[in-house]
Design an enzyme around this catalytic site. Structure first.
Site, mmCIF file in Angstrom:
data_model
loop_
_atom_site.group_PDB
_atom_site.id
_atom_site.type_symbol
_atom_site.label_atom_id
_atom_site.label_comp_id
_atom_site.label_asym_id
_atom_site.label_seq_id
_atom_site.Cartn_x
_atom_site.Cartn_y
_atom_site.Cartn_z
ATOM 1 N N TRP A 102 0.817 -1.222 0.000
ATOM 2 C CA TRP A 102 0.000 0.000 0.000
ATOM 3 C C TRP A 102 0.847 1.268 0.000
ATOM 4 C CZ3 TRP A 102 -4.310 -0.411 -2.140
ATOM 5 C CH2 TRP A 102 -5.075 -1.568 -1.982
ATOM 6 N N ASP A 172 -2.100 6.535 6.208
ATOM 7 C CA ASP A 172 -3.182 5.720 5.677
ATOM 8 C C ASP A 172 -3.563 4.719 6.757
ATOM 9 O OD1 ASP A 172 -4.789 3.878 4.436
ATOM 10 O OD2 ASP A 172 -3.430 3.455 2.769
ATOM 11 N N LYS A 196 -12.816 -1.656 5.648
ATOM 12 C CA LYS A 196 -12.072 -2.608 6.463
ATOM 13 C C LYS A 196 -12.639 -2.631 7.888
ATOM 14 C CE LYS A 196 -9.398 -3.027 2.851
ATOM 15 N NZ LYS A 196 -8.158 -2.333 2.540
HETATM 16 C C1 PLP Z 1 -7.699 -1.599 1.287
HETATM 17 C C2 PLP Z 1 -6.663 -0.559 1.435
HETATM 18 C C3 PLP Z 1 -6.567 0.545 0.564
HETATM 19 C C4 PLP Z 1 -7.364 0.675 -0.708
HETATM 20 O O1 PLP Z 1 -8.679 0.900 -0.618
HETATM 21 P P1 PLP Z 1 -9.480 1.299 -1.947
HETATM 22 O O2 PLP Z 1 -10.740 1.857 -1.366
HETATM 23 O O3 PLP Z 1 -9.674 0.048 -2.739
HETATM 24 O O4 PLP Z 1 -8.687 2.294 -2.703
HETATM 25 C C5 PLP Z 1 -5.607 1.502 0.820
HETATM 26 N N1 PLP Z 1 -4.778 1.402 1.879
HETATM 27 C C6 PLP Z 1 -4.836 0.358 2.725
HETATM 28 C C7 PLP Z 1 -3.899 0.314 3.879
HETATM 29 C C8 PLP Z 1 -5.775 -0.647 2.531
HETATM 30 O O5 PLP Z 1 -5.832 -1.682 3.384
#
Ligand code: PLP
Length: 360
Positions: A102, A172, A196
């Site tokens: 990521w 993030d 998530k």
């Molecule tokens: C799942 C995830 C993303 C991406 O999410 P999208 O909505 O598909 O862009 C970004 N960063 C992390 C740490 C993730 O687990």
């Protein structure tokens, strides 16, 4: 009908009481004779949904008035572009630490907009550690420092907040937001996609220190401009209304669970149980350095990968779903988000023990 334990990484399990409340009020929300999905995003009723959800998130994370909380409708990764567009101001450099898939993706996107200073990378450990902070090379003229607080795919988590002095710290938190108490005042920006640890996909939460608003490049697309979204109370455009509503229900549920201190203790205990079982087994293995192991996403491999298929099949038959690892790393992965009850972890461990006894 019986629900399974869903260990998927995202979209992921949602707390049952949240789903039940949504079901109960689906057809007739707040006696309006229609569902929350069918009302105008500009109606007072919907604005109240958004404002209440934001207030509950503020309460949970103890977010002070120095911060703006934005609800945006976009994938989490839209932030990979929105951050440089909104934060660079007169600077042209940002510092990024590469700790997995990521952060690597965030770096690649940021390179379209600025000079990326690579602070450190753990590529040489197959992304199973975090480089020690005394090796970090932070460019002093950086507009911000970026890290991924939990690498969902390789199962690596920062258990300490990086110390980068006065530089705005950007993270993030998509896969570990709300998983434990957090000192928001340490950060410039925290963002997280909802799918998530919050609820259905469609919502991305951005928590931003107010003094960082208003630096966007003049060619920033309107929908990507933090300040514009803030001035419009997070309803500048038609948002993913159902996802916003579901996020609000989850925040209420988390408050009822005792807030982030209680949730964090549960998460620590849940993950420790599974790591402990894996570490005492010769049949299963977790490759992540113990200091960097994620509380949320636990990858593990079987001694004999020929057994992967039958492991997954038998787990599914016992109501243990979505344990297949990410296609890039293989093996298995158990995601233990807030909505995964401890009983689910116990059931997984019982199954793993039994499987190893039969097939090991
Ligand atoms: C799942 C995830 C993303 C991406 O999410 P999208 O909505 O598909 O862009 C970004 N960063 C992390 C740490 C993730 O687990």
């Amino acid at each position: 009908m019986s629900r399974v334990y869903n260990f998927g990484a995202g979209p992921a399990t949602i707390a049952e009481p949240v789903l039940q409340q949504a079901q109960e009020e689906l057809l007739d929300w707040h006696q309006l004779g229609m569902s929350v999905m069918e009302i105008s995003h500009r109606s007072a009723a919907f604005k109240e949904v958004v404002q209440q959800a934001i207030q509950d998130l503020r309460d949970l994370m103890q977010i002070s008035d120095d911060y703006e909380v934005l609800f945006l409708t976009s994938p989490a990764r839209a932030q990979f572009a929105m951050l440089p567009l909104n934060l660079l101001g007169s600077l042209n450099t940002a510092s990024y630490i590469n700790t997995g898939i990521w952060s690597a993706m965030a770096i690649k996107e940021a390179q379209k907009f600025c000079q990326v200073n690579l602070v450190a990378s753990n590529a040489n450990s197959d992304f199973y550690t975090i480089p020690e902070s005394d090796t970090w090379d932070i460019a002093p003229e950086s507009a911000y420092f970026y890290f991924t607080s939990n690498e969902t795919i390789n199962g690596v988590e920062f258990h300490e907040v990086p110390d980068v002095g006065d530089m705005p710290l950007v993270t993030d938190m998509t896969s570990n937001i709300l998983s434990r108490p957090v000192d928001v005042s340490r950060y410039g920006v925290i963002f997280a996609g909802a799918q998530k640890n919050i609820g259905p996909a469609g919502l991305t939460v951005v928590i931003i220190r107010k003094d960082l608003l208003g630096r966007a490049r003049s060619d920033t697309p309107a929908v990507m401009d933090y300040l514009l979204n803030s001035k419009n109370d997070s309803v500048y455009y038609t948002p993913a209304t159902f996802s916003y509503y579901m996020a609000g229900l989850t925040f209420r549920w988390l408050k009822q669970q005792g807030g982030l201190a209680a949730i964090g203790e549960q998460n620590r205990r849940k993950s420790a149980k599974l790591y402990d079982f894996i570490d005492h087994s010769t049949f299963y293995h977790n490759p992540v350095g113990p200091r960097f192991r994620s509380w949320m996403n636990i990858p593990f491999i079987l001694q004999d990968e020929q057994l992967d298929g039958v492991f997954l099949q038998q787990a599914q038959a016992q109501g243990l779903a979505a344990l297949k690892g990410h296609r890039l790393v293989g093996g298995m992965r158990a995601s233990l988000y807030n909505a995964m009850p401890e009983a689910g972890v116990d059931a997984l461990i019982d199954f793993m023990r039994d499987f190893a006894n039969r097939r090991g």
